[in-house]
Design a protein around this motif. Structure first.
Motif, PDB file in Angstrom:
ATOM      1  N   UNK A  39       0.838  -1.208   0.000  1.00  0.00           N
ATOM      2  CA  UNK A  39       0.000   0.000   0.000  1.00  0.00           C
ATOM      3  C   UNK A  39       0.867   1.250   0.000  1.00  0.00           C
ATOM      4  N   UNK A  40       0.221   2.435   0.068  1.00  0.00           N
ATOM      5  CA  UNK A  40       0.980   3.680   0.091  1.00  0.00           C
ATOM      6  C   UNK A  40       1.939   3.731   1.280  1.00  0.00           C
ATOM      7  N   UNK A  41       3.168   4.138   0.993  1.00  0.00           N
ATOM      8  CA  UNK A  41       4.193   4.223   2.036  1.00  0.00           C
ATOM      9  C   UNK A  41       4.668   5.672   2.155  1.00  0.00           C
ATOM     10  N   UNK A  42       4.498   6.232   3.343  1.00  0.00           N
ATOM     11  CA  UNK A  42       4.948   7.594   3.633  1.00  0.00           C
ATOM     12  C   UNK A  42       6.185   7.496   4.531  1.00  0.00           C
ATOM     13  N   UNK A  43       7.035   8.502   4.455  1.00  0.00           N
ATOM     14  CA  UNK A  43       8.140   8.612   5.415  1.00  0.00           C
ATOM     15  C   UNK A  43       8.139  10.036   5.955  1.00  0.00           C
TER      16      UNK A  43
END
Ligand SMILES: Cc1cc2nc3c(=O)[nH]c(=O)nc-3n(C[C@H](O)[C@H](O)[C@H](O)COP(=O)(O)O)c2cc1C
Length: 338
Positions: free
Chosen positions: A210-214
């Motif tokens: 799924x979408x991966x944010x940092x």
């Protein structure tokens, strides 16, 4: 006028109903001191979802017990945490919001009785513990913990994972030359300082598509710290690894005095967005609808993260909509007041 704040936002396979995000905030309320979500957490997150926030992030949720900031942090280091987290996700979803989890390890900023770990044996301040410098085994064990936590986040039903690489916590301690004094391949050059995050992203992506944010700190407030060209380098590397989004905060790496003003971190989000050509989030003293709209319309960032303003007012989206002259749909139950 177009109202970008209330336009949907699609990232990968996911669409948020608007651009308003509840920023991760530690609540120090896992009263069992074993990382489990409590009734407080359910009410806390669900009420912001009822207030029409589009994306709700949990607080920094610890991937290992020694990675907690306090004994009262939420945890995800064990399968037994999944059920409580699942309830948070369900509560948030009931109101059409999406649920994100921030996966975290505090490193040397863990304020715990037990042994604590960091890239180098250097305390954050005189009043804090000296951490144990991580061996390569410790590094691999920690990366594995991020990976199994991602699998648990998926099982709990989260829509987005955010890795906490900001505010001087473990991943940030590897990234910064101020805190990483290692002589091996995890320290020294910025390529080497990036290695821990790089391997963590690879490990997480083995479980998570799924979408991966940092979240990063886009300013370290120290002349020997990372600079904007380093952050653009890190963000470009992340992009090439498949990270979808950089949430740009600042500070926390070393003790420093910051003099914040409205939108004081927006410029970092803007520079990283342009420099690495990746979507970014702006956070920090964003309090009005007009301010949020300006950031989005001028393409300085793609999502608006709000922290303290949402603690004061869970219905901030309504306040912003009124300010901008936008007719925001509210919860059916509250129609008579909306
Ligand atoms: C009570 C509190 C707890 C916080 N905990 C976290 C956290 O768990 N993870 C994180 O990345 N930032 C954390 N932050 C920082 C916020 O997410 C946000 O970046 C910061 O407060 C600036 O936004 P604001 O001016 O809208 O409050 C916390 C902030 C507050 C006020």
């Amino acid at each position: 006028m177009k109202h970008k704040l209330f336009e949907p936002y699609t990232i990968k396979n996911l669409t948020l109903k608007n651009r308003i995000v509840m920023s991760p905030m530690c609540m120090y309320s896992a009263d069992d001191q074993d990382g489990h979500a409590q009734p407080f957490h359910l009410a806390h997150y669900e009420s912001r979802a009822a207030g029409q926030v589009g994306l709700i992030f949990t607080e920094a949720t610890a991937v290992l017990p020694e990675g907690r900031i306090s004994h009262e942090d939420l945890g995800i280091w064990d399968d037994k945490h999944v059920e409580g987290l699942q309830e948070i996700v369900e509560g948030v979803r009931r109101h059409g919001a999406k649920a994100g989890i921030q996966l975290a390890h505090a490193g040397r900023k863990a304020n715990l009785q037990d042994e604590i770990f960091a890239p180098s044996a250097k305390a954050f301040s005189d009043s804090m513990k000296i951490p144990t410098a991580m061996t390569k085994d410790d590094i691999q064990r920690t990366i594995k913990a991020f990976r199994s936590s991602a699998a648990r986040a998926k099982e709990a039903g989260f829509d987005i994972i955010e890795l906490h690489a900001a505010h001087g916590y473990l991943i940030n301690q590897f990234l910064s030359p101020l805190t990483n004094k290692r002589k091996d391949e995890y320290g020294g050059s910025r390529e080497n300082r990036y290695r821990f995050l790089k391997e963590t992203i690879v490990a997480v992506m083995e479980e998570w598509d799924g979408p991966l944010f940092v979240r990063i700190s886009g300013e370290e407030y120290h002349e020997e710290g990372n600079k904007m060209n380093d952050f653009i380098y890190f963000a470009s590397e992340m992009k090439s690894q498949g990270v979808d989004f950089i949430d740009v905060s600042s500070g926390g790496v070393v003790p420093a005095t910051i003099d914040p003003y409205p939108g004081y971190q927006v410029t970092f989000a803007e520079k990283i967005k342009q420099g690495a050509e990746i979507d970014t989030g702006a956070v920090g003293l964003i309090t009005s609808g007009i301010q949020a709209e300006e950031i989005l319309q001028n393409e300085r960032a793609d999502l608006i993260f709000l922290a303290r303003t949402l603690l004061r007012n869970p219905y901030w989206p309504k306040q912003a909509a009124d300010e901008l002259g936008y007719e925001l749909e509210g919860p059916r139950q509250y129609t008579r007041a909306w």
